[in-house]
Scaffold this motif. Sequence first.
Motif, mmCIF file in Angstrom:
data_model
loop_
_atom_site.group_PDB
_atom_site.id
_atom_site.type_symbol
_atom_site.label_atom_id
_atom_site.label_comp_id
_atom_site.label_asym_id
_atom_site.label_seq_id
_atom_site.Cartn_x
_atom_site.Cartn_y
_atom_site.Cartn_z
ATOM 1 N N ARG A 19 7.112 -14.558 54.905
ATOM 2 C CA ARG A 19 6.079 -13.532 55.114
ATOM 3 C C ARG A 19 6.453 -12.751 56.359
ATOM 4 O O ARG A 19 6.856 -13.325 57.360
ATOM 5 N N ILE A 20 6.299 -11.442 56.268
ATOM 6 C CA ILE A 20 6.575 -10.558 57.390
ATOM 7 C C ILE A 20 5.264 -9.864 57.749
ATOM 8 O O ILE A 20 4.606 -9.283 56.879
ATOM 9 N N TYR A 21 4.889 -9.953 59.027
ATOM 10 C CA TYR A 21 3.619 -9.412 59.490
ATOM 11 C C TYR A 21 3.836 -8.232 60.430
ATOM 12 O O TYR A 21 4.853 -8.136 61.094
ATOM 13 N N SER A 22 2.850 -7.354 60.503
ATOM 14 C CA SER A 22 2.744 -6.241 61.461
ATOM 15 C C SER A 22 3.503 -4.989 61.062
ATOM 16 O O SER A 22 3.765 -4.144 61.907
ATOM 17 N N ILE A 23 3.852 -4.825 59.804
ATOM 18 C CA ILE A 23 4.480 -3.583 59.355
ATOM 19 C C ILE A 23 3.375 -2.728 58.731
ATOM 20 O O ILE A 23 2.662 -3.186 57.847
ATOM 21 N N LYS A 24 3.252 -1.484 59.216
ATOM 22 C CA LYS A 24 2.190 -0.600 58.745
ATOM 23 C C LYS A 24 2.257 -0.392 57.239
ATOM 24 O O LYS A 24 3.344 -0.331 56.666
ATOM 25 N N GLU A 25 1.089 -0.253 56.648
ATOM 26 C CA GLU A 25 0.995 0.051 55.217
ATOM 27 C C GLU A 25 1.663 1.399 54.952
ATOM 28 O O GLU A 25 1.466 2.351 55.704
ATOM 29 N N GLY A 26 2.474 1.460 53.933
ATOM 30 C CA GLY A 26 3.133 2.695 53.560
ATOM 31 C C GLY A 26 4.474 2.925 54.222
ATOM 32 O O GLY A 26 5.199 3.854 53.854
ATOM 33 N N ALA A 27 4.839 2.098 55.201
ATOM 34 C CA ALA A 27 6.127 2.266 55.883
ATOM 35 C C ALA A 27 7.291 2.052 54.921
ATOM 36 O O ALA A 27 8.386 2.561 55.142
ATOM 37 N N GLU A 28 7.023 1.305 53.846
ATOM 38 C CA GLU A 28 8.080 0.982 52.894
ATOM 39 C C GLU A 28 8.464 2.154 52.002
ATOM 40 O O GLU A 28 9.496 2.109 51.323
ATOM 41 N N GLY A 29 7.645 3.194 51.949
ATOM 42 C CA GLY A 29 7.958 4.341 51.106
ATOM 43 C C GLY A 29 7.862 3.982 49.640
ATOM 44 O O GLY A 29 6.987 3.229 49.218
ATOM 45 N N ALA A 30 8.794 4.481 48.845
ATOM 46 C CA ALA A 30 8.742 4.287 47.399
ATOM 47 C C ALA A 30 9.290 2.928 46.954
ATOM 48 O O ALA A 30 8.930 2.430 45.889
ATOM 49 N N SER A 31 10.153 2.306 47.749
ATOM 50 C CA SER A 31 10.784 1.059 47.324
ATOM 51 C C SER A 31 10.704 -0.011 48.423
ATOM 52 O O SER A 31 11.386 0.097 49.448
ATOM 53 N N MET A 32 9.887 -1.009 48.185
ATOM 54 C CA MET A 32 9.770 -2.119 49.135
ATOM 55 C C MET A 32 11.098 -2.861 49.235
ATOM 56 O O MET A 32 11.506 -3.277 50.313
ATOM 57 N N PHE A 33 11.777 -3.028 48.115
ATOM 58 C CA PHE A 33 13.051 -3.735 48.092
ATOM 59 C C PHE A 33 14.071 -3.070 49.025
ATOM 60 O O PHE A 33 14.683 -3.728 49.864
ATOM 61 N N LYS A 34 14.245 -1.755 48.896
ATOM 62 C CA LYS A 34 15.207 -1.029 49.744
ATOM 63 C C LYS A 34 14.786 -1.069 51.205
ATOM 64 O O LYS A 34 15.620 -1.217 52.097
ATOM 65 N N PHE A 35 13.489 -0.930 51.459
ATOM 66 C CA PHE A 35 12.984 -0.951 52.831
ATOM 67 C C PHE A 35 13.280 -2.291 53.505
ATOM 68 O O PHE A 35 13.813 -2.339 54.606
ATOM 69 N N ILE A 36 12.963 -3.389 52.845
ATOM 70 C CA ILE A 36 13.167 -4.727 53.421
ATOM 71 C C ILE A 36 14.652 -5.015 53.590
ATOM 72 O O ILE A 36 15.080 -5.536 54.617
ATOM 73 N N ASN A 37 15.450 -4.677 52.601
ATOM 74 C CA ASN A 37 16.899 -4.902 52.681
ATOM 75 C C ASN A 37 17.475 -4.156 53.887
ATOM 76 O O ASN A 37 18.238 -4.722 54.673
ATOM 77 N N GLY A 38 17.094 -2.899 54.069
ATOM 78 C CA GLY A 38 17.576 -2.117 55.207
ATOM 79 C C GLY A 38 17.053 -2.645 56.531
ATOM 80 O O GLY A 38 17.795 -2.736 57.507
ATOM 81 N N LEU A 39 15.766 -2.983 56.580
ATOM 82 C CA LEU A 39 15.155 -3.501 57.803
ATOM 83 C C LEU A 39 15.848 -4.778 58.269
ATOM 84 O O LEU A 39 16.215 -4.906 59.436
ATOM 85 N N LEU A 40 16.035 -5.714 57.358
ATOM 86 C CA LEU A 40 16.642 -6.993 57.722
ATOM 87 C C LEU A 40 18.083 -6.812 58.191
ATOM 88 O O LEU A 40 18.501 -7.408 59.181
ATOM 89 N N LYS A 41 18.845 -5.992 57.487
ATOM 90 C CA LYS A 41 20.255 -5.822 57.863
ATOM 91 C C LYS A 41 20.415 -5.102 59.198
ATOM 92 O O LYS A 41 21.268 -5.471 59.998
ATOM 93 N N THR A 42 19.593 -4.087 59.465
ATOM 94 C CA THR A 42 19.760 -3.343 60.714
ATOM 95 C C THR A 42 19.125 -4.074 61.890
ATOM 96 O O THR A 42 19.765 -4.242 62.926
#
Length: 188
Positions: A19-42
Amino acid sequence: MTQGKITDLEGRSRRNNIRIYSIKEGAEGASMFKFINGLLKTELSLNDDLDLQIQRAHRSLGPRPQNDATLRSIIVNFLQYSTKDLVLCTAWAKGIRYEGRPVFFAHDYPAEINAKLKEYKEVKRVLKKNKIRFQTPYPAKIRIHWETGSQLYDSAAEAAGDLNKRGYAVDLTAIPKGSERRWEERLM
């Protein structure tokens, strides 16, 4: 089937989740998968060649909150436990911020386990204040690493009692009534 077996089964099904907490609603844009993959790697500085093997990523259930005071967590399911463990350990060691807010990473436990872990809140506060290392192993116990060795406690009341005996002031009124019973007994 007993409640203990149901909780155990649910815990095993969530084993590869974080579980990941404190990320604003909507920050993920259209794809949660792409957002999380990019967030974790960077943010975790993971190797670009590393395939995280994320199977699912979504917000926790419930209505979208009206304000930022109550954000829904993000649940991420990994194909392999070893990848989940790498992400969690790296995130805990690094401490991540996103858009100026600290981001928290945690195991995805069943509701019964989370309720039991909340009983340790006062004990953990005292331990952190005194810079004493501890862990909360599954299913909701606490291991305190004393200078003489580590000790495992089955309840918040048991840990608080030992802390008080060792000279650390724990507010016993903050420990919920009934926490002195073993967790396994309550689930049976």
